[in-house]
Design an enzyme around this catalytic site. Structure first.
Site, mmCIF file in Angstrom:
data_model
loop_
_atom_site.group_PDB
_atom_site.id
_atom_site.type_symbol
_atom_site.label_atom_id
_atom_site.label_comp_id
_atom_site.label_asym_id
_atom_site.label_seq_id
_atom_site.Cartn_x
_atom_site.Cartn_y
_atom_site.Cartn_z
ATOM 1 N N HIS A 1 0.847 -1.189 0.000
ATOM 2 C CA HIS A 1 0.000 0.000 0.000
ATOM 3 C C HIS A 1 0.879 1.233 0.000
ATOM 4 O O HIS A 1 2.117 1.138 0.047
ATOM 5 C CB HIS A 1 -0.927 0.023 1.227
ATOM 6 C CG HIS A 1 -0.206 0.116 2.544
ATOM 7 N ND1 HIS A 1 0.175 -0.990 3.270
ATOM 8 C CD2 HIS A 1 0.230 1.190 3.260
ATOM 9 C CE1 HIS A 1 0.797 -0.610 4.370
ATOM 10 N NE2 HIS A 1 0.848 0.725 4.386
ATOM 11 N N HIS B 1 -5.808 -2.017 4.337
ATOM 12 C CA HIS B 1 -5.794 -0.838 3.480
ATOM 13 C C HIS B 1 -4.986 -1.125 2.222
ATOM 14 O O HIS B 1 -4.020 -1.887 2.243
ATOM 15 C CB HIS B 1 -5.284 0.419 4.178
ATOM 16 C CG HIS B 1 -3.941 0.325 4.832
ATOM 17 N ND1 HIS B 1 -3.449 -0.813 5.441
ATOM 18 C CD2 HIS B 1 -2.953 1.242 4.991
ATOM 19 C CE1 HIS B 1 -2.254 -0.575 5.953
ATOM 20 N NE2 HIS B 1 -1.916 0.656 5.683
ATOM 21 N N HIS C 1 4.815 7.331 2.496
ATOM 22 C CA HIS C 1 5.599 6.109 2.371
ATOM 23 C C HIS C 1 4.983 5.136 1.386
ATOM 24 O O HIS C 1 3.780 5.157 1.135
ATOM 25 C CB HIS C 1 5.784 5.419 3.735
ATOM 26 C CG HIS C 1 4.532 4.806 4.310
ATOM 27 N ND1 HIS C 1 3.733 5.474 5.202
ATOM 28 C CD2 HIS C 1 3.954 3.583 4.142
ATOM 29 C CE1 HIS C 1 2.715 4.704 5.551
ATOM 30 N NE2 HIS C 1 2.825 3.533 4.915
ATOM 31 N N HIS D 1 1.280 -0.610 15.233
ATOM 32 C CA HIS D 1 0.263 0.424 15.176
ATOM 33 C C HIS D 1 -0.977 -0.020 15.950
ATOM 34 O O HIS D 1 -1.310 -1.211 15.978
ATOM 35 C CB HIS D 1 -0.201 0.670 13.738
ATOM 36 C CG HIS D 1 0.827 1.267 12.837
ATOM 37 N ND1 HIS D 1 1.534 2.403 13.149
ATOM 38 C CD2 HIS D 1 1.239 0.895 11.602
ATOM 39 C CE1 HIS D 1 2.343 2.701 12.143
ATOM 40 N NE2 HIS D 1 2.188 1.792 11.196
ATOM 41 N N TYR E 1 9.458 1.961 9.831
ATOM 42 C CA TYR E 1 9.552 3.019 8.828
ATOM 43 C C TYR E 1 11.004 3.470 8.737
ATOM 44 O O TYR E 1 11.657 3.676 9.751
ATOM 45 C CB TYR E 1 8.684 4.225 9.201
ATOM 46 C CG TYR E 1 7.207 3.951 9.134
ATOM 47 C CD1 TYR E 1 6.526 4.007 7.922
ATOM 48 C CD2 TYR E 1 6.481 3.652 10.280
ATOM 49 C CE1 TYR E 1 5.167 3.755 7.856
ATOM 50 C CE2 TYR E 1 5.121 3.403 10.224
ATOM 51 C CZ TYR E 1 4.475 3.452 9.012
ATOM 52 O OH TYR E 1 3.137 3.200 8.946
ATOM 53 N N GLU F 1 8.205 1.474 4.179
ATOM 54 C CA GLU F 1 7.767 0.698 5.339
ATOM 55 C C GLU F 1 7.919 -0.784 5.048
ATOM 56 O O GLU F 1 7.615 -1.255 3.950
ATOM 57 C CB GLU F 1 6.295 0.993 5.649
ATOM 58 C CG GLU F 1 5.741 0.197 6.828
ATOM 59 C CD GLU F 1 4.248 0.390 7.029
ATOM 60 O OE1 GLU F 1 3.784 0.248 8.178
ATOM 61 O OE2 GLU F 1 3.538 0.672 6.048
#
Length: 311
Positions: A154, A201, A216, A248, A257, A267
């Protein structure tokens, strides 16, 4: 869920300040496979378990950042329909001929209100993942090179007017909202996570005054142990880390990251849950992004560089 319409993130073209430094980073440290170079001087790479010819294109430029992000759609008929839907919504589209991007068919490009160029395409040369299709082994030698992510997963983009961006992705392209962070006054969204699949996502956006910015690109790993191994490889290669390894609260993903030699953040990511379009979106307050562990669950704090550094 049925795989129709927009299938998945397909490619991104990244600007790097020194092409060979960029190639070394993404090919030898991250562990992608170089699949070609074109007459424009661009370099094409893929993750080892991706079947299509490329997912990352590097272009040397005088400033870092993102040129465009492409999504693969089901077929040519879907490409034509979505172009018509975008035009009916009021967006201008551009047809880019097959072959302009190596091993890639005709593309439909449009610009978001956030200033980002997004592409749709239906055809890309299938080169396989190095495994046979009958009784395959679980991995190839390429999966031992560098960090060796399995796919481009993503991206997170920064720009203005993400409320309108959300409408375009959800009302026209068939994505759905998975998670969001509210503005400090609670009246709108400062960040959105959108999916066209059952991934947590496929693309995300944060409200930002400057258009067209990259936060990112994310590359998928398969376990927490591989994320920790990625941290070791980054340290051994003097890769500058921004955050992590950590988890997260948003998306429940485990992450590191870091920055490539040009200052583009990337990432290495694993985990997250599997949503469906009928799920109610998860909402985070602005305070929850920090003290609630939305960004960094173990430390429960905001990291200034994460919020402010984009290319």
């Amino acid at each position: 869920m049925a795989l129709t319409g927009v299938l998945r993130p397909g490619h991104a073209q990244l600007r790097v300040l020194n092409l060979e430094e960029g190639v070394h980073h993404y090919r030898d440290v991250l562990g992608m496979v170089e699949t070609g170079r074109d007459e424009q001087g661009r370099v094409y790479l893929k993750c080892w378990d991706e079947r299509d010819h490329n997912s990352l294109v590097l272009r040397e430029a005088d400033r870092a950042g993102i040129d465009f992000v492409g999504f693969k759609v089901l077929d040519k008929a879907t490409l034509d329909k979505l172009e018509g839907d975008l035009r009916a919504y009021g967006l201008a589209t551009e047809r880019i001929p097959a072959g302009e991007l190596l091993a890639t068919g005709e593309r439909v490009r449009f610009r978001l209100p956030s200033g980002h160029d997004i592409e749709l395409y239906a055809e890309k040369q299938a080169v396989g993942n190095g495994l046979q299709v009958l009784n395959p082994a679980p991995w190839t030698k390429a999966s031992e090179n560098g960090i060796a992510p399995v796919r481009l997963d993503h991206c997170l983009l920064y720009g203005p007017n993400i409320a309108e961006v959300q409408k375009i992705f959800c009302d026209v392209l068939g994505f759905y909202l998975v998670e969001r962070v509210l503005t400090p006054d609670g009246a709108g969204n400062v960040a959105i996570w959108l999916s066209c699949s059952h991934k947590v996502h496929d693309i995300a956006f944060v409200e930002h005054p400057e258009p067209g910015k990259l936060h990112h690109l994310s590359f998928l790993l398969e376990s927490w142990e591989e994320v920790l191994r990625a941290a070791d490889i980054m340290a051994m290669n003097n890769v500058q880390v921004d955050i992590g390894p950590t988890r997260h609260g948003v998306t429940r993903g485990c992450t590191i990251y870091a920055w490539d030699p040009s200052g583009n953040r990337f990432e290495t990511f694993m985990g997250g849950y599997q949503p469906y379009p009928d799920y109610e979106p998860t909402t985070w307050t602005f305070d929850g992004l920090g003290a609630g562990g939305g960004l960094d669950y173990p430390q429960r704090k905001l990291h200034e560089s994460f919020l402010s550094v984009v290319t």
